[in-house]
Design a protein around this motif. Structure first.
Motif, PDB file in Angstrom:
ATOM      1  N   PHE A  32       0.834  -1.203   0.000  1.00  0.00           N
ATOM      2  CA  PHE A  32       0.000   0.000   0.000  1.00  0.00           C
ATOM      3  C   PHE A  32       0.869   1.252   0.000  1.00  0.00           C
ATOM      4  N   SER A  33       1.906   1.265   0.824  1.00  0.00           N
ATOM      5  CA  SER A  33       2.807   2.409   0.899  1.00  0.00           C
ATOM      6  C   SER A  33       3.493   2.654  -0.440  1.00  0.00           C
ATOM      7  N   ALA A  34       3.984   1.575  -1.047  1.00  0.00           N
ATOM      8  CA  ALA A  34       4.651   1.704  -2.343  1.00  0.00           C
ATOM      9  C   ALA A  34       3.671   2.179  -3.411  1.00  0.00           C
ATOM     10  N   GLY A  35       2.453   1.641  -3.377  1.00  0.00           N
ATOM     11  CA  GLY A  35       1.453   2.023  -4.371  1.00  0.00           C
ATOM     12  C   GLY A  35       1.088   3.498  -4.290  1.00  0.00           C
ATOM     13  N   ILE A  36       0.833   3.976  -3.070  1.00  0.00           N
ATOM     14  CA  ILE A  36       0.515   5.397  -2.874  1.00  0.00           C
ATOM     15  C   ILE A  36       1.675   6.267  -3.340  1.00  0.00           C
ATOM     16  N   ARG A  37       2.891   5.878  -2.944  1.00  0.00           N
ATOM     17  CA  ARG A  37       4.075   6.669  -3.303  1.00  0.00           C
ATOM     18  C   ARG A  37       4.175   6.874  -4.812  1.00  0.00           C
ATOM     19  N   PHE A  38       4.129   5.793  -5.560  1.00  0.00           N
ATOM     20  CA  PHE A  38       4.397   5.900  -6.990  1.00  0.00           C
ATOM     21  C   PHE A  38       3.197   6.414  -7.784  1.00  0.00           C
ATOM     22  N   PHE A  39       1.994   6.073  -7.353  1.00  0.00           N
ATOM     23  CA  PHE A  39       0.838   6.577  -8.086  1.00  0.00           C
ATOM     24  C   PHE A  39       0.708   8.085  -7.919  1.00  0.00           C
ATOM     25  N   VAL A  40       0.850   8.575  -6.694  1.00  0.00           N
ATOM     26  CA  VAL A  40       0.738  10.014  -6.447  1.00  0.00           C
ATOM     27  C   VAL A  40       1.873  10.769  -7.130  1.00  0.00           C
ATOM     28  N   ALA A  41       3.111  10.280  -6.963  1.00  0.00           N
ATOM     29  CA  ALA A  41       4.255  10.951  -7.589  1.00  0.00           C
ATOM     30  C   ALA A  41       4.121  10.953  -9.104  1.00  0.00           C
ATOM     31  N   GLY A  42       3.733   9.817  -9.680  1.00  0.00           N
ATOM     32  CA  GLY A  42       3.563   9.734 -11.126  1.00  0.00           C
ATOM     33  C   GLY A  42       2.457  10.635 -11.628  1.00  0.00           C
ATOM     34  N   LEU A  43       1.344  10.690 -10.889  1.00  0.00           N
ATOM     35  CA  LEU A  43       0.212  11.529 -11.288  1.00  0.00           C
ATOM     36  C   LEU A  43       0.601  13.004 -11.296  1.00  0.00           C
ATOM     37  N   ILE A  44       1.275  13.462 -10.243  1.00  0.00           N
ATOM     38  CA  ILE A  44       1.676  14.872 -10.161  1.00  0.00           C
ATOM     39  C   ILE A  44       2.657  15.221 -11.284  1.00  0.00           C
ATOM     40  N   LEU A  45       3.651  14.357 -11.480  1.00  0.00           N
ATOM     41  CA  LEU A  45       4.637  14.619 -12.527  1.00  0.00           C
ATOM     42  C   LEU A  45       4.004  14.618 -13.916  1.00  0.00           C
ATOM     43  N   PHE A  46       3.081  13.675 -14.151  1.00  0.00           N
ATOM     44  CA  PHE A  46       2.469  13.574 -15.479  1.00  0.00           C
ATOM     45  C   PHE A  46       1.589  14.789 -15.769  1.00  0.00           C
ATOM     46  N   ILE A  47       0.804  15.216 -14.798  1.00  0.00           N
ATOM     47  CA  ILE A  47      -0.033  16.410 -14.988  1.00  0.00           C
ATOM     48  C   ILE A  47       0.838  17.630 -15.249  1.00  0.00           C
ATOM     49  N   TRP A  48       1.947  17.706 -14.526  1.00  0.00           N
ATOM     50  CA  TRP A  48       2.880  18.815 -14.724  1.00  0.00           C
ATOM     51  C   TRP A  48       3.461  18.811 -16.136  1.00  0.00           C
ATOM     52  N   MET A  49       3.810  17.615 -16.642  1.00  0.00           N
ATOM     53  CA  MET A  49       4.367  17.510 -17.995  1.00  0.00           C
ATOM     54  C   MET A  49       3.318  17.838 -19.044  1.00  0.00           C
ATOM     55  N   VAL A  50       2.053  17.455 -18.804  1.00  0.00           N
ATOM     56  CA  VAL A  50       0.973  17.812 -19.723  1.00  0.00           C
ATOM     57  C   VAL A  50       0.779  19.325 -19.735  1.00  0.00           C
ATOM     58  N   TRP A  51       0.825  19.943 -18.550  1.00  0.00           N
ATOM     59  CA  TRP A  51       0.689  21.397 -18.444  1.00  0.00           C
ATOM     60  C   TRP A  51       1.825  22.113 -19.166  1.00  0.00           C
ATOM     61  N   LYS A  52       3.033  21.504 -19.137  1.00  0.00           N
ATOM     62  CA  LYS A  52       4.187  22.081 -19.835  1.00  0.00           C
ATOM     63  C   LYS A  52       4.187  21.734 -21.326  1.00  0.00           C
ATOM     64  N   ARG A  53       3.137  20.990 -21.759  1.00  0.00           N
ATOM     65  CA  ARG A  53       2.989  20.566 -23.155  1.00  0.00           C
ATOM     66  C   ARG A  53       4.140  19.676 -23.637  1.00  0.00           C
ATOM     67  N   LYS A  54       4.628  18.842 -22.720  1.00  0.00           N
ATOM     68  CA  LYS A  54       5.669  17.883 -23.064  1.00  0.00           C
ATOM     69  C   LYS A  54       5.147  16.451 -23.024  1.00  0.00           C
ATOM     70  N   ALA A  55       3.819  16.332 -22.852  1.00  0.00           N
ATOM     71  CA  ALA A  55       3.180  15.015 -22.851  1.00  0.00           C
ATOM     72  C   ALA A  55       1.697  15.191 -23.112  1.00  0.00           C
ATOM     73  N   SER A  56       1.054  14.110 -23.547  1.00  0.00           N
ATOM     74  CA  SER A  56      -0.390  14.133 -23.751  1.00  0.00           C
ATOM     75  C   SER A  56      -1.002  12.929 -23.049  1.00  0.00           C
ATOM     76  N   MET A 227       9.808  12.285  -7.016  1.00  0.00           N
ATOM     77  CA  MET A 227       9.679  13.451  -7.879  1.00  0.00           C
ATOM     78  C   MET A 227      11.022  14.157  -8.110  1.00  0.00           C
ATOM     79  N   VAL A 228      11.720  14.509  -7.035  1.00  0.00           N
ATOM     80  CA  VAL A 228      12.998  15.209  -7.183  1.00  0.00           C
ATOM     81  C   VAL A 228      14.091  14.262  -7.671  1.00  0.00           C
ATOM     82  N   GLY A 229      14.224  13.099  -7.018  1.00  0.00           N
ATOM     83  CA  GLY A 229      15.287  12.164  -7.369  1.00  0.00           C
ATOM     84  C   GLY A 229      15.214  11.689  -8.807  1.00  0.00           C
ATOM     85  N   HIS A 230      14.040  11.244  -9.244  1.00  0.00           N
ATOM     86  CA  HIS A 230      13.910  10.738 -10.611  1.00  0.00           C
ATOM     87  C   HIS A 230      13.998  11.861 -11.639  1.00  0.00           C
TER      88      HIS A 230
END
Length: 310
Positions: A32-56, A227-230
């Motif tokens: 559960f801890s691992a799942g929350i960590r990576f899903f939340v981090a991935g979601l935030i990063l992906f939305i940020w990249m979409v906002w920066k128009r570097k992903a769809s 988020m920062v490390g990767h």
């Protein structure tokens, strides 16, 4: 700036193993801890990249994201988080450093790539180090669970090695997509699969998740670790090459061992120390040719810059 970011990345990755251990010891369910960590981090990063128009958002429906998520996040960190219930954070970091050894073996067995004699010797030395690390605990009945934890972490590294090889093809297949966006997408898939695994195998008590240790561990792993490390890792890949940032595997385990002993009272025997050094030396020897190529490229690029300014 490259050296500063590289050292910061090594420090972050070296401390994440202890952060995982702290969360697990605070009764946070590992999957559960691992799942929350990576899903939340991935979601935030992906939305940020979409906002920066570097992903769809169409990237999320690609099967390649699911496959890399299964290997790089789900398989790797399911093994690591489960194993750290029984293994110290420092030893877990050292076992995770066997990834490059496994990549070389996978390349030789499945991709039929030739390996040099030096790389083969490095694999043998690295494997010997793993045996030295595990052997003292094989004779103790209480140590069988410890050994099982180590084996599960090593199985997770097999997933990582397969995912690392596959991800190189994915990056070439989607050259227009940012590597950070690709990583974010696979983290979301891997995190979701970890949460599904948790739903079937764990009982999540939210009172236990509300402790200072559990919240602090999760926050550190999401923000700093993922988020920062990767992001630093992929920034370094873009600024240098894929080999140079990956050398964190030779430095971070030593940081993890030191941090665990100094701040969490983890213990390590002299035989374990010899095993650790043997594993790291074997890993370094296995990748010595790649490191030599990196040095040559850096020298070549430096000489070209000097000529331009001459």
């Amino acid at each position: 700036m490259i050296i500063v970011n590289y050292l910061l990345m090594c420090l972050i990755f070296g401390t994440t193993f202890l952060a995982i251990k702290v969360g697990i010891d605070a009764s946070s369910p590992p999957f559960f801890s691992a799942g929350i960590r990576f899903f939340v981090a991935g979601l935030i990063l992906f939305i940020w990249m979409v906002w920066k128009r570097k992903a769809s958002f169409s990237l999320l429906i690609r099967k390649e994201m699911l496959i890399t998520g299964i290997c790089l996040t789900f398989g790797t960190f399911a093994g690591l988080y489960w194993g750290e219930q029984y293994v110290s954070s420092g030893i877990a970091a050292v076992l995770s450093a066997t990834g490059p050894l496994m990549i070389l073996v996978f390349q030789a067995v499945f991709q039929r790539q030739r390996t040099t004699a030096l790389s083969s010797i490095g694999c043998i030395i690295g494997f010997t180090g793993v045996v030295m690390l595990l052997l003292p605990n094989l004779t103790l009945s209480a140590g069988l669970v410890w050994v099982m934890g180590c084996v599960v972490i090593l199985i997770g590294e097999m997933f990582y090695s397969a995912g690392a090889l596959y991800s190189t093809k994915v990056i070439k297949r989607y050259p227009a997509a940012s590597p950070i966006a690709l990583n974010a997408a696979q983290m979301m898939y891997g995190g979701l699969l970890l949460l599904i695994l948790s739903a079937f195998t764990e009982r999540v008590h939210f009172n236990g998740l509300m402790t200072t240790e559990a919240i602090g561990s999760l926050f550190y792993l999401i923000v700093i670790g993922s988020m920062v490390g990767h992001s630093l890792f992929y920034w370094l890949v873009a600024k240098t090459n894929p080999v140079f940032p990956s050398t964190w595997l030779y430095i971070s385990p030593l940081i993890a061992l030191a941090v665990g002993v100094m701040f969490y009272r983890e213990t390590i025997t002299w035989l374990s120390v010899i095993g650790v050094v043997t594993i790291l030396f074997g890993t370094l020897l296995t990748n010595i040719n790649s490191l030599k190529q990196l040095i040559r490229r850096r020298k070549a690029s430096t000489s070209m810059i000097v000529r331009k300014h001459a």
